[in-house]
Design a protein around this motif. Sequence first.
Motif, mmCIF file in Angstrom:
data_model
loop_
_atom_site.group_PDB
_atom_site.id
_atom_site.type_symbol
_atom_site.label_atom_id
_atom_site.label_comp_id
_atom_site.label_asym_id
_atom_site.label_seq_id
_atom_site.Cartn_x
_atom_site.Cartn_y
_atom_site.Cartn_z
ATOM 1 N N PRO A 1 -6.577 -47.803 25.836
ATOM 2 C CA PRO A 1 -7.569 -47.143 24.820
ATOM 3 C C PRO A 1 -7.318 -45.475 25.299
ATOM 4 N N HIS A 2 -7.425 -44.852 24.096
ATOM 5 C CA HIS A 2 -7.165 -43.259 24.023
ATOM 6 C C HIS A 2 -8.362 -42.656 23.251
ATOM 7 N N LEU A 3 -8.921 -41.672 23.888
ATOM 8 C CA LEU A 3 -9.969 -40.903 23.128
ATOM 9 C C LEU A 3 -9.421 -39.713 22.423
ATOM 10 N N GLY A 4 -9.926 -39.564 21.273
ATOM 11 C CA GLY A 4 -9.133 -38.407 20.554
ATOM 12 C C GLY A 4 -9.816 -38.255 19.093
ATOM 13 N N ALA A 5 -9.368 -37.237 18.438
ATOM 14 C CA ALA A 5 -9.931 -37.004 17.222
ATOM 15 C C ALA A 5 -8.609 -36.458 16.207
ATOM 16 N N VAL A 6 -8.897 -36.900 15.115
ATOM 17 C CA VAL A 6 -8.022 -36.531 13.657
ATOM 18 C C VAL A 6 -8.749 -35.877 12.849
ATOM 19 N N VAL A 7 -8.176 -34.403 12.632
ATOM 20 C CA VAL A 7 -8.857 -33.190 12.024
ATOM 21 C C VAL A 7 -7.810 -33.224 10.557
ATOM 22 N N THR A 8 -8.608 -33.262 9.458
ATOM 23 C CA THR A 8 -7.757 -33.347 8.039
ATOM 24 C C THR A 8 -8.341 -32.265 7.197
ATOM 25 N N HIS A 9 -7.371 -31.089 6.952
ATOM 26 C CA HIS A 9 -7.634 -30.367 5.926
ATOM 27 C C HIS A 9 -6.506 -30.301 5.151
ATOM 28 N N SER B 1 -4.958 -35.405 18.019
ATOM 29 C CA SER B 1 -5.012 -35.254 19.832
ATOM 30 C C SER B 1 -5.615 -36.319 20.227
ATOM 31 N N LEU B 2 -5.051 -36.638 21.374
ATOM 32 C CA LEU B 2 -5.860 -37.718 22.166
ATOM 33 C C LEU B 2 -5.457 -37.674 23.653
#
Length: 209
Positions: free
Chosen positions: A113-121, A127-128
């Motif tokens: 399991p990885h904690l992260g985020a995808v930011v899309t513009h 990032s994870l």
Amino acid sequence: MPTKRLTNGVPMDAGAIVPWGEAGWLNPPPSAEPDGASLVVTTAHGSDFWRHTGYGFVRDDGHALLAGFPAGTAVEVTFEAALTALYDQAGVLVRVDAETWVKAGVEATDGTPHLGAVVTHGTSDWSLAAVPEWAGLPVTVRVSRSGDALTVRARAADGPWRMVRLAHLAPDAAATAGPFCCSPSRGGLRVRFTRFVLGPADTGLHDAP
């Protein structure tokens, strides 16, 4: 975040539980069944949110249950899931349109399991960080919207909050937010969402919720 119920669809002072039936699906899943106070969602095969970067494709068919997310608001979602297949994922989606969105939560990558985020513009970034100790625990993801920023935090069970990401979102953007889940490499991922709350934004970047 203490919770109170919605009054006429407007969050009350300390935070309001969003009834599952009062939010709207983006890409309804094959199954979304109430189970007591929880909502158990089963994903479609190959569902995902991604735009271009690294992989060269666009996917916009993940499942998200969304409510209005104005500036000055925070959203919290708690879920439980066995994320076992590559890229199984669940958490919070903040969405303006198909090219402007943020997803944050836990995702299975490299068997962990990885904690992260995808930011899309227009294009996505990712990032994870590995969180093997979170396996099997309920996870809460919190996204707070203030000014031109989204502050993303998460925790496992009743553990401490971890800062995940600070991301840009235009102050005047009309956004929605809520729980999401995807299974890019398979179908049939089951996610139990136990909490969906809207309330006031955090008072500061470094202040605990």
